[in-house]
Design a protein around this motif. Structure first.
Motif, short mmCIF file in Angstrom:
data_model
loop_
_atom_site.label_atom_id
_atom_site.label_comp_id
_atom_site.label_asym_id
_atom_site.label_seq_id
_atom_site.Cartn_x
_atom_site.Cartn_y
_atom_site.Cartn_z
N PHE A 7 -56.80 99.30 37.48
CA PHE A 7 -55.75 99.53 36.48
C PHE A 7 -54.52 98.68 36.77
O PHE A 7 -53.96 98.04 35.87
CB PHE A 7 -55.40 101.02 36.47
CG PHE A 7 -54.12 101.36 35.75
CD1 PHE A 7 -54.10 101.50 34.38
CD2 PHE A 7 -52.94 101.56 36.47
CE1 PHE A 7 -52.92 101.82 33.72
CE2 PHE A 7 -51.76 101.87 35.82
CZ PHE A 7 -51.75 102.01 34.44
N VAL A 8 -54.10 98.64 38.02
CA VAL A 8 -52.91 97.88 38.39
C VAL A 8 -53.12 96.38 38.18
O VAL A 8 -52.24 95.66 37.69
CB VAL A 8 -52.52 98.18 39.85
CG1 VAL A 8 -51.42 97.23 40.33
CG2 VAL A 8 -52.05 99.63 39.99
N ALA A 23 -46.97 92.78 36.27
CA ALA A 23 -46.26 93.25 37.47
C ALA A 23 -45.16 94.23 37.06
O ALA A 23 -44.38 93.96 36.14
CB ALA A 23 -45.64 92.06 38.21
N PHE A 24 -45.14 95.36 37.72
CA PHE A 24 -44.15 96.38 37.38
C PHE A 24 -42.80 96.06 38.04
O PHE A 24 -42.74 95.49 39.13
CB PHE A 24 -44.63 97.76 37.84
CG PHE A 24 -45.97 98.14 37.28
CD1 PHE A 24 -46.13 98.36 35.92
CD2 PHE A 24 -47.07 98.30 38.11
CE1 PHE A 24 -47.37 98.71 35.39
CE2 PHE A 24 -48.31 98.65 37.61
CZ PHE A 24 -48.46 98.86 36.24
N LYS A 37 -43.40 104.49 26.08
CA LYS A 37 -42.34 103.67 26.68
C LYS A 37 -42.73 103.08 28.03
O LYS A 37 -42.06 102.17 28.52
CB LYS A 37 -41.06 104.51 26.86
CG LYS A 37 -40.46 105.05 25.59
CD LYS A 37 -39.91 103.94 24.73
CE LYS A 37 -39.23 104.48 23.48
NZ LYS A 37 -38.68 103.38 22.64
N ALA A 38 -43.77 103.58 28.63
CA ALA A 38 -44.13 103.14 29.99
C ALA A 38 -45.64 103.13 30.16
O ALA A 38 -46.37 103.83 29.44
CB ALA A 38 -43.49 104.04 31.03
N HIS A 39 -46.11 102.36 31.09
CA HIS A 39 -47.50 102.46 31.53
C HIS A 39 -47.63 103.76 32.30
O HIS A 39 -46.73 104.16 33.05
CB HIS A 39 -47.87 101.28 32.43
CG HIS A 39 -47.72 99.94 31.77
ND1 HIS A 39 -48.70 99.37 30.98
CD2 HIS A 39 -46.69 99.06 31.79
CE1 HIS A 39 -48.29 98.20 30.56
NE2 HIS A 39 -47.07 97.98 31.03
N LEU A 65 -45.87 97.96 46.16
CA LEU A 65 -46.08 96.80 47.03
C LEU A 65 -46.93 95.73 46.33
O LEU A 65 -46.72 94.54 46.54
CB LEU A 65 -46.75 97.25 48.32
CG LEU A 65 -45.85 98.03 49.29
CD1 LEU A 65 -46.68 98.71 50.36
CD2 LEU A 65 -44.83 97.10 49.93
N HIS A 66 -47.89 96.15 45.52
CA HIS A 66 -48.76 95.19 44.83
C HIS A 66 -47.97 94.39 43.80
O HIS A 66 -48.29 93.22 43.54
CB HIS A 66 -49.92 95.92 44.16
CG HIS A 66 -50.92 95.00 43.52
ND1 HIS A 66 -50.79 94.53 42.23
CD2 HIS A 66 -52.07 94.44 44.00
CE1 HIS A 66 -51.79 93.74 41.93
NE2 HIS A 66 -52.59 93.67 42.99
#
Length: 622
Positions: free
Chosen positions: A435-436, A441-442, A505-507, A526-527
């Motif tokens: 998923f990430v 990138a967050f 509004k957000a993942h 960190l990712h």
């Protein structure tokens, strides 16, 4: 020690009386005896949301959080939150709270604030009595004068003839710091009644002597115990080391320390007492040899030991010549090098000197002949500039190498650990990693359940979480909200409308209800890269403890202080969410060619995970 040691004393009345009344060691005969005394696997199903097609409104920028415009707005937004810019900043500011969640005293102030919001629930009978003593000792009051044997016998009978009467009475004398003659009369009574002195009673008497500074009496007790026992236990040895070290017989403390090494590892306090004595008497060679031995054993010196080392080198020229002639003192340059190594030790182990030690260090620097060091007390600006000399402190941000090292260790030791099933399932973890990877990138990762619980009103959990998400979305940031599946079940606490807005509004990623969400939060943060921050009140102490070595734990704490956002209190209706500031500088001992900066403790309210706010600035003029 697990065994009970009994000192059996065969006495005749006259020499015994002479010992306890005059301080002599005239016991006639001694005898000694030693009495030996399965978690079910979790479902792999996770809910992953944020379909652009169901958004109510597009973001002002693209979902990529790494563009220059987005990053500039992000930095400005964090600055507004931290520095209180804008017309209404003074109204939104909370002067009762510190600027960072890691600032010294934050935990205590937060607790006091929470207590002010809660009604008084503690009943009078629930209040802990002050000055609680050990069981039995608290019921006793030592006499105001020495008693005869018959008077002690009557007192014991009046208190029920308890078998622990003597021990409890001696403990009460210690607690009240009674006169030594009173304690001697009690020992006289015990010896006359039983012909023996229990080791525990004699040890408590020794404690009373040491705490009261009765070193001459300690010498007599030492002679008795040395003549009666092949070796001393750690308690007695530590007391003898402490007492001998503050007298002219301090070198005998070295012998006691060496004997203690044969059975136990001496404590930092044991080493510190002898090191302080050696420095006081000018034997710096012995002092540093013991200091090296202490650190080589992996023990951390007490600050009093460092204080003695910094103070001990200030000698007159005549004293220095005498010490050099006796070959017990190091050269001044060697001393200076060793003391600077102590400062580097503080840096490497993230140790903060107390104000008294910092003052001693300042005095030592200013006393160095011809080096023109000056010192002063100061604070740092939010940007990390020293308020005294104007130099820039080290950044809180990790280097690229440090970041990659920390990322790998967190993944191996915290997220997966020795047993991944304790926190999640391999299937759930792999699904989250996929998923990430598929998402941009967050900029911010939000611990949804933790943030929702900030509000005192538990019926407004979804409202609280939505307020935080909207504030981050308003700043143009790419947001990931981590939660648990039960948050999606409509209830009074989790309103469907609020949760729909959050998902727009957000993942979002929702784990099983029994999974731990912190490992997912750390992985996503960190990712996403070094720019990514996370929102949570959890200080991650349990997770930091999972890291296997001190340097990595310090690296984690440094990263955490530079990336964790904490909501400033609960959020009132129609009020914007504000975050406690993130420092831009590292709070650690640091040096350059002509300066030293030492953060020091100036409060007793600092918790172990907090950092000082005051600095000692030392600069050298040319």
């Amino acid at each position: 020690m697990g065994s009970t040691v009994i000192l059996t004393v065969r006495i005749c009345h006259r020499p015994f009386q002479s010992f306890f009344q005059q301080g002599s060691s005239a016991f006639t005969t001694f005898k000694t005896s030693l009495c030996k005394s399965s978690q079910q696997p979790l479902s792999a199903r996770c809910l992953c949301t944020r379909d652009p097609g169901v958004r109510l409104a597009d973001r002002r920028n693209s979902g990529q959080g790494g563009g220059k415009n987005t990053r500039r707005r992000e930095d400005e937004s964090w600055g507004d939150a931290e520095k209180g810019r804008g017309k209404t900043s003074s109204l939104r500011q909370r002067p009762s709270l510190p600027t960072s969640v890691f600032a010294a005293g934050t935990a205590k102030r937060m607790a006091e604030l929470m207590m002010m919001r809660k009604p008084a629930l503690v009943c009078q009978d629930e209040v802990e009595p002050e000055g609680r003593m050990t069981r039995g000792a608290g019921k006793m009051q030592p006499p105001e004068r020495p008693l005869s044997a018959s008077e002690w016998r009557k007192l014991k009978e009046s208190l029920g003839n308890s078998q622990r009467f003597e021990v409890n009475m001696m403990q009460a004398m210690f607690s009240s710091q009674a006169e030594l003659d009173i304690a001697k009369s009690l020992l006289t009574f015990v010896a006359m009644e039983t012909g023996t002195l229990p080791y525990g009673l004699l040890l408590r008497y020794l404690t009373l002597c040491v705490s009261g500074g009765h070193d001459a009496e300690v010498f007599d007790v030492y002679d008795i115990m040395r003549g009666s026992f092949a070796s001393l236990d750690t308690g007695a040895s530590s007391l003898f080391i402490k007492s001998f070290s503050r007298t002219a017989r301090w070198r005998e403390a070295i012998n006691i320390l060496n004997e203690l090494k044969k059975v136990f590892s001496p404590s930092p306090r044991n080493y510190g007492d002898v090191i302080s004595a050696a420095m006081l008497h000018g034997d710096t060679t012995t002092a540093w040899a013991l200091y090296d031995e202490l650190t080589e054993k992996g023990l951390s010196p007490y600050q009093e030991t460092w204080d003695a080392l910094f103070k001990g080198v200030r000698k007159t020229e005549e004293e220095s010549r005498k010490e050099a002639a006796a070959a017990v003192a190091m050269s001044q340059s060697e001393h200076q090098e060793r003391l600077l190594e102590i400062l580097l030790y503080m840096r490497n182990n993230q140790i903060y000197p107390q104000r008294s030690l910092a003052s001693t260090i300042r005095t030592w620097f200013e006393s160095l002949t011809g080096q023109r060091w000056t010192g002063g007390w100061t604070t740092a600006t939010p940007e990390g500039v020293c308020g005294r000399c104007g130099s820039e402190l080290e950044s809180i941000q990790l280097t690229a190498e440090e970041y990659q090292q920390l990322k790998g260790r967190v993944m191996a030791e915290i997220i997966q650990g020795q047993d991944v099933f304790k926190k999640t399932t391999p299937e759930e973890l792999e699904k989250f990693k996929t998923f990430v990877k598929r998402k941009p990138a967050f900029d911010v990762v939000v611990d949804g359940l933790n943030v929702a619980n900030i509000n005192i009103d538990k019926l407004k959990q979804s409202e609280m979480l939505l307020a935080v998400v909207l504030e981050l979305e308003r700043r143009g940031l790419t947001v990931l909200v981590l939660g648990r599946k039960h948050m999606l079940w409509p209830s009074r606490s989790w309103q469907r409308h609020d949760m729909d807005l959050i998902r727009q509004k957000a993942h979002c990623f929702f784990t099983e209800n029994i999974s731990e969400d912190d490992p997912f939060l750390l992985y996503a943060t960190l990712h996403s890269g070094d720019h990514c921050k996370f929102v949570s009140r959890d200080l991650m102490r349990d997770h930091k403890a999972c890291l296997s070595d001190g340097p990595t734990r310090q690296l984690f704490f440094k990263w955490q202080r530079g990336h964790q956002l904490v909501v400033d209190g609960s959020v009132a209706a129609r009020k914007r969410v504000r975050f406690l500031s993130i420092p831009e500088y590292d709070t650690i001992v640091q040096t350059s060619a002509d300066s030293w900066h030492l953060p020091y403790d100036d409060t007793e309210d600092r918790s172990t995970y907090e950092v000082p706010q005051r600095w000692l600035c030392l600069t050298r003029k040319h």
